[in-house]
Design a protein around this motif. Structure first.
Motif, mmCIF file in Angstrom:
data_model
loop_
_atom_site.group_PDB
_atom_site.id
_atom_site.type_symbol
_atom_site.label_atom_id
_atom_site.label_comp_id
_atom_site.label_asym_id
_atom_site.label_seq_id
_atom_site.Cartn_x
_atom_site.Cartn_y
_atom_site.Cartn_z
ATOM 1 N N ARG A 133 36.998 36.813 50.628
ATOM 2 C CA ARG A 133 38.313 36.948 49.984
ATOM 3 C C ARG A 133 38.926 38.315 50.306
ATOM 4 N NH1 ARG A 133 38.053 35.075 43.733
ATOM 5 N NH2 ARG A 133 40.320 35.395 43.946
ATOM 6 N N VAL A 134 38.088 39.346 50.279
ATOM 7 C CA VAL A 134 38.575 40.697 50.581
ATOM 8 C C VAL A 134 38.938 40.800 52.061
ATOM 9 C CG1 VAL A 134 37.972 43.145 50.633
ATOM 10 C CG2 VAL A 134 37.238 41.726 48.707
ATOM 11 N N ALA A 135 38.110 40.242 52.924
ATOM 12 C CA ALA A 135 38.348 40.320 54.365
ATOM 13 C C ALA A 135 39.625 39.598 54.777
ATOM 14 C CB ALA A 135 37.153 39.739 55.124
ATOM 15 N N ALA A 136 40.037 38.606 53.990
ATOM 16 C CA ALA A 136 41.256 37.858 54.308
ATOM 17 C C ALA A 136 42.504 38.724 54.204
ATOM 18 C CB ALA A 136 41.379 36.648 53.389
ATOM 19 N N GLY A 137 42.383 39.861 53.496
ATOM 20 C CA GLY A 137 43.479 40.829 53.477
ATOM 21 C C GLY A 137 44.474 40.700 52.348
ATOM 22 N N ASP A 138 44.244 39.792 51.390
ATOM 23 C CA ASP A 138 45.193 39.598 50.301
ATOM 24 C C ASP A 138 44.819 40.357 49.034
ATOM 25 O OD1 ASP A 138 46.663 37.845 51.897
ATOM 26 O OD2 ASP A 138 45.409 36.134 51.301
ATOM 27 N N VAL A 139 43.680 41.054 49.050
ATOM 28 C CA VAL A 139 43.187 41.756 47.862
ATOM 29 C C VAL A 139 43.445 43.253 48.001
ATOM 30 C CG1 VAL A 139 41.154 42.282 46.467
ATOM 31 C CG2 VAL A 139 41.416 40.007 47.479
ATOM 32 N N SER A 140 44.016 43.853 46.950
ATOM 33 C CA SER A 140 44.288 45.290 46.972
ATOM 34 C C SER A 140 43.313 46.076 46.100
ATOM 35 C CB SER A 140 45.718 45.572 46.493
ATOM 36 O OG SER A 140 45.914 45.065 45.182
ATOM 37 N N GLU A 141 42.785 45.439 45.049
ATOM 38 C CA GLU A 141 41.824 46.122 44.172
ATOM 39 C C GLU A 141 40.792 45.132 43.647
ATOM 40 O OE1 GLU A 141 41.476 48.785 40.045
ATOM 41 O OE2 GLU A 141 43.455 48.177 40.788
ATOM 42 N N ILE A 142 39.538 45.588 43.626
ATOM 43 C CA ILE A 142 38.438 44.846 43.038
ATOM 44 C C ILE A 142 37.960 45.615 41.815
ATOM 45 C CG2 ILE A 142 36.017 44.160 43.316
ATOM 46 C CD1 ILE A 142 37.785 42.317 44.829
ATOM 47 N N VAL A 143 37.935 44.948 40.662
ATOM 48 C CA VAL A 143 37.405 45.556 39.435
ATOM 49 C C VAL A 143 36.033 44.932 39.177
ATOM 50 C CG1 VAL A 143 37.744 45.990 36.983
ATOM 51 C CG2 VAL A 143 39.727 45.820 38.506
ATOM 52 N N LEU A 144 34.986 45.730 39.284
ATOM 53 C CA LEU A 144 33.632 45.233 39.083
ATOM 54 C C LEU A 144 33.297 45.287 37.592
ATOM 55 C CD1 LEU A 144 31.960 46.911 42.179
ATOM 56 C CD2 LEU A 144 32.529 44.492 41.875
ATOM 57 N N ALA A 145 33.648 44.217 36.885
ATOM 58 C CA ALA A 145 33.450 44.134 35.440
ATOM 59 C C ALA A 145 32.103 43.498 35.134
ATOM 60 C CB ALA A 145 34.587 43.340 34.810
#
Length: 205
Positions: A133-145
């Motif tokens: 999902r991150v590699a696809a380029g549509d994610v700007s921030e990941i919150v590791l909850a």
């Protein structure tokens, strides 16, 4: 040897209820008795609801949430910031964060945490799907909850390193104030979850 005082159908109901988290044998007996006493008001509707859930509930192939549609309601919600993805260990944590309405974001359910002692490695979780999902380029921030346990923090740092290796410029943050060490998200109050989400901090890289 104690004599059996109920029929096999009731015993089976008690045994199944005893497998529900939070219900031991004694609590299961009380729950079964209550259901039987309220069979018209509770047992019938509950039986129907469980059958509906069995027939219709799906696992979202995008985020791992449980819903009656795939992709789930959250993943298809146009009002959510799909570029902000909150990573949780289990669906119960997702529900807790939604209950707190901490962030109007997307989610990713890992299905647990890394635990070498229990034989749980990266391939046993949905980490690779998250990286995709991150590699696809549509994610700007990941919150590791993730929970503030040793396993949770180990998992968080592993994911942060994997995302940093992608060199996509994605911000990786984690929960901060209000989450005690050893605390599990599903047991925290809404105010604590909201404060922790708003005070998220960078992790790694």
């Amino acid at each position: 040897m104690a004599k059996r005082v109920t029929g096999p159908e009731i015993e089976k109901l008690i045994q199944l209820l005893a497998k529900v988290p939070g219900l031991g044998p004694r609590s299961a007996r009380r729950a079964a008795l209550h259901l039987i006493k309220k069979r018209d008001q509770l047992m019938g509707p509950l039986s129907g609801a469980m059958q509906d859930a069995y027939d219709k509930v799906k696992i979202c192939t995008t985020c791992g949430n449980v819903d009656t549609s795939d992709p789930c309601t959250i993943c298809t919600d146009p009002t959510r910031d799909q570029g902000l993805v909150i990573v949780v260990e289990d669906v119960g944590d997702l529900w807790a964060l939604e209950r707190a309405a901490a962030l109007n974001a997307a989610y990713h359910v890992l299905g647990g945490t890394l635990s070498p002692l229990d034989g749980i490695g990266p391939d046993d979780l949905t980490i690779d799907k998250l990286i995709e999902r991150v590699a696809a380029g549509d994610v700007s921030e990941i919150v590791l909850a993730v929970n503030a346990t040793v396993e949770g923090q180990t998992t968080a740092h592993y994911i942060a390193d994997r995302i940093a290796d992608l060199d996509k410029g994605v911000t990786v943050s984690g929960l901060a104030h209000g989450v005690p060490v050893g605390g599990e998200l599903d047991y925290l109050d809404d105010g604590t979850l909201t404060a922790a989400m708003k005070a998220r901090r960078p992790i790694g890289g």
